[in-house]
Motif scaffolding. Structure first.
Motif, PDB file in Angstrom:
ATOM      1  N   ILE A   3       0.957  -1.225   0.163  1.00  0.00           N
ATOM      2  CA  ILE A   3       0.136  -0.095   0.000  1.00  0.00           C
ATOM      3  C   ILE A   3       0.798   1.097   0.132  1.00  0.00           C
ATOM      4  CG2 ILE A   3      -1.582   1.227   1.427  1.00  0.00           C
ATOM      5  CD1 ILE A   3      -3.032  -1.160   2.286  1.00  0.00           C
ATOM      6  N   ALA A   4       1.841   1.168   0.798  1.00  0.00           N
ATOM      7  CA  ALA A   4       3.061   2.368   0.925  1.00  0.00           C
ATOM      8  C   ALA A   4       4.237   2.088   1.171  1.00  0.00           C
ATOM      9  CB  ALA A   4       2.214   3.281   2.042  1.00  0.00           C
ATOM     10  N   LYS A  25       1.683  -6.395   8.336  1.00  0.00           N
ATOM     11  CA  LYS A  25       0.480  -7.054   8.363  1.00  0.00           C
ATOM     12  C   LYS A  25      -0.542  -6.488   7.571  1.00  0.00           C
ATOM     13  CE  LYS A  25       0.319  -9.831  12.700  1.00  0.00           C
ATOM     14  NZ  LYS A  25      -0.086  -9.923  13.995  1.00  0.00           N
ATOM     15  N   ARG A  26      -0.562  -5.043   7.310  1.00  0.00           N
ATOM     16  CA  ARG A  26      -1.493  -4.287   6.865  1.00  0.00           C
ATOM     17  C   ARG A  26      -0.886  -3.861   5.361  1.00  0.00           C
ATOM     18  NH1 ARG A  26      -2.149  -4.108  11.927  1.00  0.00           N
ATOM     19  NH2 ARG A  26      -4.235  -3.855  13.062  1.00  0.00           N
ATOM     20  N   GLU A  27       0.011  -4.814   4.820  1.00  0.00           N
ATOM     21  CA  GLU A  27       0.675  -4.567   3.616  1.00  0.00           C
ATOM     22  C   GLU A  27       1.430  -3.121   3.322  1.00  0.00           C
ATOM     23  OE1 GLU A  27      -2.159  -5.535   0.467  1.00  0.00           O
ATOM     24  OE2 GLU A  27      -3.325  -6.842   1.907  1.00  0.00           O
ATOM     25  N   MET A  28       2.011  -2.927   4.392  1.00  0.00           N
ATOM     26  CA  MET A  28       2.976  -1.783   4.165  1.00  0.00           C
ATOM     27  C   MET A  28       4.554  -2.138   4.116  1.00  0.00           C
ATOM     28  SD  MET A  28       1.127   1.206   6.113  1.00  0.00           S
ATOM     29  CE  MET A  28      -0.299   1.814   5.778  1.00  0.00           C
ATOM     30  N   ASP A  29       5.209  -1.940   3.170  1.00  0.00           N
ATOM     31  CA  ASP A  29       6.701  -2.175   3.180  1.00  0.00           C
ATOM     32  C   ASP A  29       7.356  -0.994   4.039  1.00  0.00           C
ATOM     33  OD1 ASP A  29       9.170  -2.831   2.459  1.00  0.00           O
ATOM     34  OD2 ASP A  29       8.989  -2.423   0.439  1.00  0.00           O
ATOM     35  N   PRO A  47      14.883   5.589  -3.073  1.00  0.00           N
ATOM     36  CA  PRO A  47      13.935   6.757  -3.448  1.00  0.00           C
ATOM     37  C   PRO A  47      12.420   6.267  -3.588  1.00  0.00           C
ATOM     38  CG  PRO A  47      15.248   5.769  -5.273  1.00  0.00           C
ATOM     39  CD  PRO A  47      15.671   5.036  -3.842  1.00  0.00           C
ATOM     40  N   ARG A  48      12.119   4.950  -3.284  1.00  0.00           N
ATOM     41  CA  ARG A  48      10.722   4.752  -3.183  1.00  0.00           C
ATOM     42  C   ARG A  48       9.929   4.881  -2.032  1.00  0.00           C
ATOM     43  NH1 ARG A  48      10.170  -1.026  -5.363  1.00  0.00           N
ATOM     44  NH2 ARG A  48       9.612  -1.129  -3.167  1.00  0.00           N
ATOM     45  N   ILE A  49      10.697   5.273  -1.126  1.00  0.00           N
ATOM     46  CA  ILE A  49      10.093   5.784   0.207  1.00  0.00           C
ATOM     47  C   ILE A  49       9.013   6.891  -0.089  1.00  0.00           C
ATOM     48  CG2 ILE A  49      10.036   6.678   2.710  1.00  0.00           C
ATOM     49  CD1 ILE A  49      12.819   5.022   2.590  1.00  0.00           C
ATOM     50  N   GLU A  50       7.794   6.564   0.431  1.00  0.00           N
ATOM     51  CA  GLU A  50       6.573   7.778   0.083  1.00  0.00           C
ATOM     52  C   GLU A  50       6.312   8.375   1.373  1.00  0.00           C
ATOM     53  OE1 GLU A  50       3.815   5.810  -3.048  1.00  0.00           O
ATOM     54  OE2 GLU A  50       4.170   4.588  -1.129  1.00  0.00           O
ATOM     55  N   VAL A 113      -2.622   3.723  10.019  1.00  0.00           N
ATOM     56  CA  VAL A 113      -2.655   3.138   8.664  1.00  0.00           C
ATOM     57  C   VAL A 113      -3.343   4.186   7.669  1.00  0.00           C
ATOM     58  CG1 VAL A 113      -3.734   1.309   7.262  1.00  0.00           C
ATOM     59  CG2 VAL A 113      -2.513   0.717   9.198  1.00  0.00           C
ATOM     60  N   SER A 114      -4.410   4.590   8.057  1.00  0.00           N
ATOM     61  CA  SER A 114      -5.354   5.692   7.506  1.00  0.00           C
ATOM     62  C   SER A 114      -4.622   6.759   7.140  1.00  0.00           C
ATOM     63  CB  SER A 114      -6.540   5.929   8.302  1.00  0.00           C
ATOM     64  OG  SER A 114      -7.431   7.015   7.356  1.00  0.00           O
ATOM     65  N   LYS A 115      -3.754   7.383   7.903  1.00  0.00           N
ATOM     66  CA  LYS A 115      -2.903   8.435   7.570  1.00  0.00           C
ATOM     67  C   LYS A 115      -1.725   8.436   6.636  1.00  0.00           C
ATOM     68  CE  LYS A 115      -5.341  11.557  10.189  1.00  0.00           C
ATOM     69  NZ  LYS A 115      -6.059  12.615   9.609  1.00  0.00           N
ATOM     70  N   VAL A 116      -1.395   7.240   6.897  1.00  0.00           N
ATOM     71  CA  VAL A 116       0.056   6.671   5.910  1.00  0.00           C
ATOM     72  C   VAL A 116      -0.670   6.409   4.591  1.00  0.00           C
ATOM     73  CG1 VAL A 116       1.366   4.806   5.302  1.00  0.00           C
ATOM     74  CG2 VAL A 116       1.330   5.679   7.644  1.00  0.00           C
ATOM     75  N   THR A 117      -1.744   5.875   4.558  1.00  0.00           N
ATOM     76  CA  THR A 117      -2.480   5.679   2.818  1.00  0.00           C
ATOM     77  C   THR A 117      -2.607   7.070   2.429  1.00  0.00           C
ATOM     78  OG1 THR A 117      -3.347   3.564   4.073  1.00  0.00           O
ATOM     79  CG2 THR A 117      -4.452   4.488   1.597  1.00  0.00           C
TER      80      THR A 117
END
Length: 143
Positions: A3-4, A25-29, A47-50, A113-117
């Motif tokens: 996801i992010a 677990k919530r599909e974040m790298d 450079p892929r860090i968002e 998770v919501s804020k990161v998304t």
């Protein structure tokens, strides 16, 4: 695909280890960093860090100073400030320096998770706008 792409910066190793498990677990790298200097080095090599989840209180370079350096070198990367020692002053300072949001520790994992998304979507949207503008510039030069 995750996801992010997240950089988690906190000097408390047990907190980082727990958060990596919960976010993965919530599909974040998630990439860990344990201080501001390490965070800047990790951003340089990946450079892929968002989105950066950044603790405010850290020894050495604190979160507010790290935020300033991130925004200087990587203006599109979104930063969520996280602290157990929130003050109105540090929240205002963080927002002035470009933080996406400011959350209290311990924060609800679903809220984080919501804020990161949201932050990841905002970064990708800005990148798309830049690419569109560059494409327009290229096509107008050719005509």
């Amino acid at each position: 695909m995750a996801i992010a792409q997240v950089l988690l910066v906190d000097d408390e190793k047990p907190f980082v280890d727990t958060m990596i498990k919960r976010l993965t677990k919530r599909e974040m790298d998630v990439t860990p960093a344990y201080d501001g200097n390490e965070a800047l080095a990790k951003l340089k090599e990946n450079p892929r860090i968002e989105v950066v989840i950044l603790d405010v209180k850290m020894p050495g370079m604190d979160g507010i100073e790290t935020l300033g350096e991130i925004k200087k070198g990587y203006p599109l990367v979104e930063v969520i400030m996280l602290t157990g020692h929130a003050t109105v002053e540090s929240a205002i300072e963080g927002m002035k320096k470009g933080a996406f949001d400011y959350l209290m520790k311990p924060c609800d994992i679903e809220l984080l998770v919501s804020k990161v998304t949201e932050a990841g979507i905002k970064k990708r949207h800005h990148e798309e706008k830049i690419i569109e503008a560059q494409m327009r510039e290229i096509t107008t030069r050719r005509t």
